[in-house]
Design an enzyme around this catalytic site. Structure first.
Site, mmCIF file in Angstrom:
data_model
loop_
_atom_site.group_PDB
_atom_site.id
_atom_site.type_symbol
_atom_site.label_atom_id
_atom_site.label_comp_id
_atom_site.label_asym_id
_atom_site.label_seq_id
_atom_site.Cartn_x
_atom_site.Cartn_y
_atom_site.Cartn_z
ATOM 1 N N GLY A 176 3.036 -6.750 3.098
ATOM 2 C CA GLY A 176 3.177 -5.327 2.751
ATOM 3 C C GLY A 176 4.062 -4.598 3.748
ATOM 4 N N ALA A 177 5.231 -5.201 4.041
ATOM 5 C CA ALA A 177 6.042 -4.684 5.158
ATOM 6 C C ALA A 177 7.206 -3.797 4.723
ATOM 7 C CB ALA A 177 6.558 -5.845 6.001
ATOM 8 N N ARG A 235 7.093 -0.691 3.789
ATOM 9 C CA ARG A 235 6.941 0.722 4.174
ATOM 10 C C ARG A 235 5.700 0.886 5.062
ATOM 11 N NH1 ARG A 235 4.566 3.736 -1.282
ATOM 12 N NH2 ARG A 235 2.391 3.309 -0.799
ATOM 13 N N SER A 250 5.715 -6.814 -2.419
ATOM 14 C CA SER A 250 5.327 -7.232 -3.778
ATOM 15 C C SER A 250 6.211 -6.587 -4.838
ATOM 16 C CB SER A 250 3.855 -6.920 -4.049
ATOM 17 O OG SER A 250 3.611 -5.548 -3.900
ATOM 18 N N SER A 280 -9.979 -0.979 8.493
ATOM 19 C CA SER A 280 -9.956 0.486 8.513
ATOM 20 C C SER A 280 -11.260 0.954 9.141
ATOM 21 C CB SER A 280 -9.880 1.025 7.079
ATOM 22 O OG SER A 280 -10.173 2.399 7.065
ATOM 23 N N TYR A 322 -13.004 0.279 -1.334
ATOM 24 C CA TYR A 322 -12.149 0.133 -0.141
ATOM 25 C C TYR A 322 -13.018 -0.219 1.081
ATOM 26 C CZ TYR A 322 -8.406 1.555 3.152
ATOM 27 O OH TYR A 322 -7.449 1.607 4.140
ATOM 28 N N ALA A 358 -15.945 -1.639 1.122
ATOM 29 C CA ALA A 358 -16.491 -3.005 0.982
ATOM 30 C C ALA A 358 -15.429 -4.033 1.362
ATOM 31 C CB ALA A 358 -16.967 -3.235 -0.450
ATOM 32 N N LYS A 378 -12.752 -3.567 3.297
ATOM 33 C CA LYS A 378 -12.386 -3.477 4.714
ATOM 34 C C LYS A 378 -13.510 -3.993 5.620
ATOM 35 C CE LYS A 378 -8.194 -1.800 4.307
ATOM 36 N NZ LYS A 378 -7.045 -2.668 4.613
ATOM 37 N N ILE A 403 -3.777 7.521 9.506
ATOM 38 C CA ILE A 403 -2.380 7.299 9.900
ATOM 39 C C ILE A 403 -1.483 7.951 8.855
ATOM 40 C CG2 ILE A 403 -0.664 5.558 10.550
ATOM 41 C CD1 ILE A 403 -3.307 5.484 12.236
#
Ligand code: NAI
Length: 247
Positions: free
Chosen positions: A12-13, A15, A37, A142, A155, A157, A159, A188
């Protein structure tokens, strides 16, 4: 910190946090595999920046939910650079809603991307890392995986799952010379959080002791530390990078 001759895969690089990690690792001399992706344009822009700073990289399209596509990414990495030293599992999505309104597909897609994606990529790289008897895996969780959050049960669960998975991997892979750690970002500023309404953002800011939102670079710096030999005696840990948000 010097990553010359080291190869780093960042999922997932194209952005956000993944992009900042890819650029930071490139700045420190690493060969970087920029996974994406869908956003080929974004991935190419990251590669351009890396090339301008004199680093090597490749872009590889693969959806982390697909074992075939992940295996293909690992093969391309080995074909190009010959080895893999660091894997950063960063790809992630949100599909927020309260439980009663949450569609099954929202649950499934968040678990598939955020948790199974980590399993897929970790499994695929460990084969090579175990042979080399070295490697570092950094998983981006997270603070929500630690505290939970109304409207983010899927989310949270996923993380939290990353944390349990990473601790298990740290124990399983330590005898093979592989370290596994987790970075748990707070709030962030990225496209992911830009969609939140201003009232929610203000509420979050008032709970951050350092009185500012985090930047993708704040995360990238900690990832670089965990990827480097400066952290050679650290494994199985969760490092919260959140301005003190969940103290
Ligand atoms: P973002 O939405 O800007 O970036 C996520 C990246 O993951 C995108 O490039 C996206 O294309 C990629 N991705 C999504 N599904 C994928 C798939 N199936 N295969 C490959 N790539 C895929 O989000 P951001 O903020 O940069 O987040 C990065 C990571 O940090 C995520 O895991 C997120 O959960 C985590 N995080 C972010 C926080 C924040 O405040 N922004 C806070 C805590 C954790």
């Amino acid at each position: 910190m010097d990553f010359k001759e080291k190869t780093v895969i960042v999922t997932g690089a194209s952005r956000g946090i993944g992009k900042a990690i890819a650029l930071k690792m490139g700045e420190l001399g690493a060969n970087v595999v920029i996974n994406y992706s869908r956003d080929e344009k974004g991935a190419k822009a990251v590669l351009d920046e890396l090339t301008k700073m004199g680093s090597k990289g490749i872009i590889v399209k693969s959806n982390v939910t697909s074992t075939d596509e992940v295996d293909d990414m690992i093969d391309k990495t080995i074909d190009t650079f010959g080895h893999i030293h660091v894997l950063v599992n960063n790809a992630g999505i949100t599909r927020d809603s309260l439980l009663l309104r949450m569609k099954e597909e929202d649950w499934d897609s968040v678990l598939e991307t955020n948790l199974k994606g980590v399993f897929n990529c970790t499994k695929a790289v460990t084969r090579h890392m175990m042979k080399a008897r070295q490697g570092v895996i950094i998983n981006i969780s997270s603070v929500i995986g630690i505290t939970g959050n109304a409207g983010q049960s899927n989310y949270a669960a996923a993380k939290a799952g990353i944390i349990g998975f990473s601790k298990s991997m740290a124990k399983e892979l330590a005898p093979r010379g592989i370290r596994v750690n987790v970075v748990a970002p707070g709030f962030i500023k990225t496209d992911m959080t830009d969609v939140l309404d201003d009232k929610i953002k203000q509420g979050i800011l008032s709970n951050i002791p350092l009185k500012r939102y985090g930047t993708p670079d704040d995360i990238a710096q900690v990832v670089a530390f965990l990827a480097s030999d400066y952290s050679s005696y650290i494994t199985g840990q969760v490092i919260n990078v959140d301005g003190g948000m969940i103290i």
